[in-house]
Design a protein around this motif. Structure first.
Motif, PDB file in Angstrom:
ATOM      1  N   CYS A   1       0.795  -1.235   0.000  1.00 17.52           N
ATOM      2  CA  CYS A   1       0.000   0.000   0.000  1.00 17.52           C
ATOM      3  C   CYS A   1       0.823   1.279   0.000  1.00 17.52           C
ATOM      4  O   CYS A   1       0.392   2.296  -0.546  1.00 17.52           O
TER       5      CYS A   1
ATOM      6  N   CYS B   1      10.324   8.228   8.814  1.00 20.82           N
ATOM      7  CA  CYS B   1      10.038   9.639   8.496  1.00 20.82           C
ATOM      8  C   CYS B   1      11.076  10.211   7.534  1.00 20.82           C
ATOM      9  O   CYS B   1      10.743  10.919   6.580  1.00 20.82           O
TER      10      CYS B   1
ATOM     11  N   ILE C   1      12.907   8.574   5.366  1.00 20.69           N
ATOM     12  CA  ILE C   1      12.751   7.952   4.036  1.00 20.69           C
ATOM     13  C   ILE C   1      11.628   8.637   3.261  1.00 20.69           C
ATOM     14  O   ILE C   1      11.779   9.001   2.095  1.00 20.69           O
ATOM     15  N   MET C   2      10.479   8.837   3.937  1.00 20.37           N
ATOM     16  CA  MET C   2       9.341   9.427   3.230  1.00 20.37           C
ATOM     17  C   MET C   2       9.591  10.911   2.944  1.00 20.37           C
ATOM     18  O   MET C   2       9.264  11.392   1.850  1.00 20.37           O
ATOM     19  N   ALA C   3      10.160  11.630   3.904  1.00 19.24           N
ATOM     20  CA  ALA C   3      10.398  13.061   3.702  1.00 19.24           C
ATOM     21  C   ALA C   3      11.437  13.308   2.620  1.00 19.24           C
ATOM     22  O   ALA C   3      11.438  14.356   1.975  1.00 19.24           O
TER      23      ALA C   3
ATOM     24  N   GLY D   1      11.571  11.849  -0.120  1.00 12.67           N
ATOM     25  CA  GLY D   1      10.988  11.652  -1.446  1.00 12.67           C
ATOM     26  C   GLY D   1      11.043  10.233  -1.981  1.00 12.67           C
ATOM     27  O   GLY D   1      10.751   9.997  -3.151  1.00 12.67           O
ATOM     28  N   HIS D   2      11.411   9.264  -1.132  1.00 15.59           N
ATOM     29  CA  HIS D   2      11.412   7.876  -1.583  1.00 15.59           C
ATOM     30  C   HIS D   2      10.020   7.273  -1.434  1.00 15.59           C
ATOM     31  O   HIS D   2       9.312   7.570  -0.477  1.00 15.59           O
ATOM     32  N   THR D   3       9.658   6.419  -2.374  1.00 18.76           N
ATOM     33  CA  THR D   3       8.420   5.666  -2.216  1.00 18.76           C
ATOM     34  C   THR D   3       8.730   4.193  -2.382  1.00 18.76           C
ATOM     35  O   THR D   3       8.664   3.645  -3.485  1.00 18.76           O
TER      36      THR D   3
ATOM     37  N   GLY E   1       5.556   2.176   6.471  1.00 17.13           N
ATOM     38  CA  GLY E   1       5.471   3.292   5.529  1.00 17.13           C
ATOM     39  C   GLY E   1       4.117   3.970   5.530  1.00 17.13           C
ATOM     40  O   GLY E   1       3.986   5.133   5.160  1.00 17.13           O
ATOM     41  N   ASP E   2       3.083   3.229   5.928  1.00 15.60           N
ATOM     42  CA  ASP E   2       1.731   3.794   6.033  1.00 15.60           C
ATOM     43  C   ASP E   2       1.396   4.207   7.458  1.00 15.60           C
ATOM     44  O   ASP E   2       0.288   4.679   7.713  1.00 15.60           O
TER      45      ASP E   2
END
Lengths: 455, 455
Positions: free
Chosen positions: A153, A237, A239-241, A243-245, A371-372
């Motif tokens: 997801c 945090c 990783i997501m900040a 710009g990685h998905t 990640g979610d």
């Protein structure tokens, strides 16, 4: 009762109407704990839309409640029988009617197993992303009913993103078409999405048009060991900040790692407080993993090990997928929470769960779709011990309270069922409940569809 | 009427209540043709949630219809005033309340302009994908109301995919919270998605939690010229079936190309029947373009020209974005259809539109979000010529009929409004309409919100 069976047999073959209590009992409940199912009057297993319509017309005529059901892998009691109901199992409606690589859609009956669809579309170079842990058993109809998620997801979204159109048999037996076969469409209210996650309470899905995606490259995974939940949450945090998905970004705590080792002898590190698995299915997964490894180290990872290849990656994912079974083996029974919090509160959630476990003297393992922010704190207990069971139930509720306090939701992907009815009211408030009840009445004025669920 | 104004002024500042007919007339209608708006009694421009609640309480007390409104760039009359209504313009509620790169969300008021949000999140390395052609003017509230799409949809989906949670003022003035701030959440029926595309008929959105994505690399575009709609449609099918997901896949027909040249002097090829623009924002856009160029040639492209760089790509996209304005310049007035068909029927749609144009002696240019099968046949006519106007209206309807015949929908992204009311009924049928009306009654039992739209 005899009249009900007779009426049902008037439009269904004899082998589609089960009344032997020893047989029907097997269809009584899903996998949720703490919500004992009722005794169904009858189980029906239709094969066609017309047969489903006949069942619903009969139910309406005789005012009999109906519980629509897939593979009963749900974790909230949403598929549990109520006393005297008709269990409407869609398992025999299991045909994949169409796979179209140009439109990138599949048209399926509700009883198609998630993994069967995945394999069928893979032959066309396509994938159907939603991948609940139970994907080898659970059905698309069940996935739609509970709005299932899975490991995918964080990159690919949940079931709702993949349902384009539906055919639904209404409570009175009429057939409703919603949505579309086209890539886009906004004609009228989005009833399609309203059905996704409605837990069989608004109608019986008998056909679905699903969106597919091109099959991505195989996922390359790294494992990062953290000395604390705080550090692991910080890594998520970062990783997501940055710009990685990732295609997967999963977390297992020490309790879970031990349980998995006990079950599988995989030799996962047991000294670490939290293991993060980050995977990429991009054009350059090794490059992405290198960037993420640096972020993990900056967040305090004590060890970062990229998998050698896709096979080793798959092994790591297998460990993650076996977490729930492994935790079940700890004490025989589990209660699986499904609290989703903002990513920035992930560490607070993990620390809070640890405190709850300690306060109640319980074993609670946490695995999470990190990640979610979607955590599955899993309370391990001995169901034969009433006192421990009571503490387990208490801690289950405290975890939901904690989730709401942290700005989260009581359910990221498992649904409400009977298990979280009171909690739904706490989360969405009286205005929300009033409107949801109003919507329910529009579709099911007699209240026959899956009564006692959600509200 | 005097009483209505007095009551409104009881909870709104004087400058938020407009009654001068010369002023209010400017708020009467959106950009749809063939649906003249009514005369509003008053236009209100609240700045706060409480003020919106006051407006709705007043409307309920006085039984006055309310038409919620954004920037009035809609193309279906969904924002058109009805006689004696309150026009509730959300334009002054234009604050971006939060941009959070960890959660990848923005929290905004409804009057925020789409482009303003895009620019604000770009500073954080993020993007808000939905990009309707009117993005420099249209508001997020309006985008939510009409479930807007844009050029990005073939890869990034439509507005519905990006709305996580809402605050909504109900018809009676109560405040409803729906959805969540978390990445996932399935607590109860998906009322959030029900509001997306509901054209202001269920409540007034006063706050939205939107999902963001990492900002992709700049898009590299190629232009491919085709000798026929059939060949261009074939190329689209080959591209999608081969597993490519372009960031844009747009089509302009010869009529549109000429109009754009007349307006912009861009020197686009006018001898071609259909120009396809395919763009990639991937890690290797040049490689993807090479693969797509081969597929275009295999489908019969006579010329395939990749842009030299991102700047040249942006010029091509600018040509596409100017298409509607260019077509408007042809005869002064346009009627813009929004039919979305399966990709495999794109060529049938284009040929069918050409036949309709010829039969009625009309100029109809077609631009299309070809990757979605979403066509915008645009009828160019002289509104001062009643006979030509009648033919234009007739052809507009024939195009929708053709779309339905080809398995499509009457609206891919513009909504129903007043323009396509009868067509909505044709597309979704009596059972669908009955249920949609039922849903409407749950949220707005007095029928005060945007009456006369959708149904």
């Amino acid at each position: 009762m005899a009249d009900l069976i007779e009426r049902l047999l008037d439009g269904l073959p004899a082998d589609a109407v089960l009344t032997d209590p020893d047989v029907t009992r097997a269809y009584a409940g899903d996998m949720a704990g703490f919500c004992p199912p009722g005794e169904p009057a009858v189980v029906v297993l239709p094969r066609t839309v017309e047969q489903v319509q006949h069942v619903m017309r009969t139910a309406t005529a005789t005012r009999t409640p109906v519980v629509p059901q897939g593979a009963r892998t749900g974790l909230s009691g949403g598929a549990n029988a109520s006393d005297g109901c008709i269990v409407l199992s869609l398992l025999r409606m299991d045909r994949i009617l169409e796979v179209d690589p140009v439109e990138r859609i599949a048209v399926v009956e509700p009883g198609v197993v998630n993994a069967a669809l995945s394999r069928a579309v893979a032959e066309h170079g396509l994938c159907y992303p939603p991948d609940p842990s139970s994907w080898e058993q659970c059905t698309i109809g069940g996935n739609i009913g509970t709005a299932s998620g899975g490991l995918c997801c964080v990159k690919y979204g949940v079931t709702a993103e993949y349902v384009l159109g539906l055919e639904v048999v209404l409570a009175d037996g009429r057939l409703l078409h919603t949505g579309r076969r086209t890539a886009k469409g906004v004609a009228g209210y989005d009833l399609t999405r309203l059905f996704v996650g409605s837990e069989g309470s608004l109608g019986v899905v008998v056909k679905a048009v699903l969106a597919l995606r091109p099959r991505p490259p195989r996922t390359l995974v790294l494992a990062a060991e953290f000395p604390s939940a705080r550090a692991a949450g910080d890594a998520v945090c970062r990783i997501m900040a940055d710009g990685h998905t990732p295609a997967v970004l999963e977390l297992m705590d020490r309790t879970t790692l031990r349980a998995v080792n006990d079950l599988t002898r995989m030799g996962l590190p047991e000294t670490t407080e939290a293991l993060l698995l980050a995977g990429f299915d991009t054009a350059d997964p090794a490059g992405d993993l290198r960037a993420v490894a640096l972020l993990c180290e900056a967040a305090g990872a004590v060890e970062v090990v990229p998998a050698e290849d896709a096979a080793e990656s798959e092994l790591l994912m297998k460990a993650r997928r076996s977490a729930l079974v492994a935790l079940e083996a700890v004490k025989g029974t589990t209660m699986i929470d499904d609290v989703c919090v903002p990513r920035a509160r992930l560490a607070d959630m993990l620390d809070g769960v640890a405190a709850i476990a300690e306060r109640h003297g319980l074993t609670i393992g946490v695995c999470a779709h990190a990640g979610d922010g979607n955590t599955h704190p899993t309370v391990c207990f001995d169901a034969a011990d009433p006192e421990e069971s009571a503490r387990a139930r208490l801690s289950f509720d405290e975890i939901m309270a904690l989730g709401l306090e942290l700005g989260g939701t009581i359910t990221g992907e498992h649904g409400v069922g009977v298990l979280k009815k009171e909690w739904l009211a706490r989360e969405i408030g009286p205005v929300g409940i009033e409107l949801q009840r109003g919507v329910k009445e529009v579709f099911d004025p007699l209240g026959l569809l899956n009564p006692g669920k959600l509200f």
